[in-house]
Design an enzyme around this catalytic site. Structure first.
Site, PDB file in Angstrom:
ATOM      1  N   HIS A 157      29.985   7.059  50.159  1.00 10.42           N
ATOM      2  CA  HIS A 157      29.677   5.723  49.626  1.00 10.42           C
ATOM      3  C   HIS A 157      30.834   4.773  49.969  1.00 10.42           C
ATOM      4  CE1 HIS A 157      29.003   2.653  46.598  1.00 10.42           C
ATOM      5  NE2 HIS A 157      28.141   3.345  45.889  1.00 10.42           N
ATOM      6  N   GLU A 257      26.892   2.784  53.335  1.00  5.38           N
ATOM      7  CA  GLU A 257      26.971   4.169  52.888  1.00  5.38           C
ATOM      8  C   GLU A 257      26.105   5.076  53.761  1.00  5.38           C
ATOM      9  OE1 GLU A 257      25.990   4.035  48.646  1.00  5.38           O
ATOM     10  OE2 GLU A 257      26.495   1.915  48.664  1.00  5.38           O
TER      11      GLU A 257
END
Ligand SMILES: O=P(O)(O)OC[C@H]1O[C@@H](O)[C@H](O)[C@@H](O)[C@@H]1O
Length: 279
Positions: A157, A257
């Site tokens: 992420h 991400e």
């Protein structure tokens, strides 16, 4: 304790999380053992911090760090009511398994000793290999070591640091996305792809190469083993309401991400690797 090459040292200031500092001929970097969480990557040839970490991030070792590269595992996003968003791996302490000086990078492998947790029914091992060189490379490996198949989802992420989100363009993405800001409606990637407002999208196109462009500053992102790319910027209003972000944080970051969001089934003995290179 594992003997470390001279480019790696431990750091722990009072009240702070224990981190690994890397300083080699190519880059400096910092990784918290809590979450195996990359906090900093500064390639020496550009002398720019590539990762954004919020100054107001709560670092009490209980809550996830805001910024850097959270590892979402064994699920991405919300599971069910009451379950930790993005899984529990980012809120557990990982163990350093190996640290090696290579020709083109310093390589560290961290592993999560206890992968069992509420909401996940598999028996798995998970580890991340991080190579700090001219580029930053991360490979997250999940292995099914149990007697039954299981399903999981995951993401690296990454919070990329930008100077001003209003000048940023994400290049290389095409196709449809599902939009969390708009009740998961399906939308088509705009051209150019810019971020004038809150953006929270799961792109079904697992683009291999993407570039964040901000004037003459470009960051290349190469992903593999993923089924989606998630793009997130909280925008002004949400940024203000979040306790671990300052009011103008949204101007300084863009999350791009690398993720498996559609659920990946792993058969007994099967290994899945998802990786990311930041250049
Ligand atoms: O606050 P968290 O749990 O770190 O999540 C941050 C964001 O992460 C993104 O991946 C999600 O798409 C967003 O919806 C979410 O707000």
């Amino acid at each position: 304790m594992l003997s470390l090459p001279s480019s790696i040292s431990y750091q722990q200031q009072p009240g702070m999380l224990k981190t690994l500092m890397i300083d080699n001929q190519f880059a400096t970097a910092e990784i918290a053992l809590f979450g195996a969480h990359m906090l900093s990557f500064i390639p020496k040839h550009v002398q720019r911090e590539r990762l954004y970490v919020s100054d107001s991030s709560i670092r009490d070792g209980k809550r996830a760090i805001r910024g850097g590269v959270p590892i979402c595992w064994p699920w991405f996003g919300g599971l069910n009511e009451g379950y930790q968003m993005h899984g529990y791996a980012r809120e557990r302490v990982w163990e350093l398994i190996s640290a090696t000086e290579k020709d083109d990078c310093t390589e560290l492998v961290l592993s999560l000793a206890d992968t069992i947790g509420e909401g996940f029914f598999g028996k798995a091992t998970v580890s991340v290999a991080i190579c700090v060189g001219k580029t930053l490379s991360m490979s997250l490996t999940t292995t099914n070591v149990g007697d039954d198949a299981f399903e999981f989802s995951t993401a690296l992420h990454t919070y990329f640091a930008v100077d001003d989100i209003n000048r940023v363009e994400l290049v290389g993405m095409t196709g449809d996305y599902t939009d969390k800001v708009n009740d998961w409606a399906i939308g088509t990637t705009p051209v150019p792809y810019r971020f004038p407002e809150r953006t929270d999208r799961i792109h079904f196109n697992p683009a291999k190469y993407l570039t964040i462009v901000e004037g003459d500053n470009t960051v290349n992102i190469e992903s593999a083993g993923h089924d989606s790319i998630i793009v997130w910027n909280p925008g002004a209003e949400l940024s203000k309401s979040m306790t671990d972000m300052s009011d103008d944080s949204y101007l300084k970051m863009l999350c791009v991400e690398t993720g498996v969001t559609q659920g990946k089934k792993l058969a007994v003995g099967e290994i899945h690797t998802m990786s990311l290179i930041v250049d």
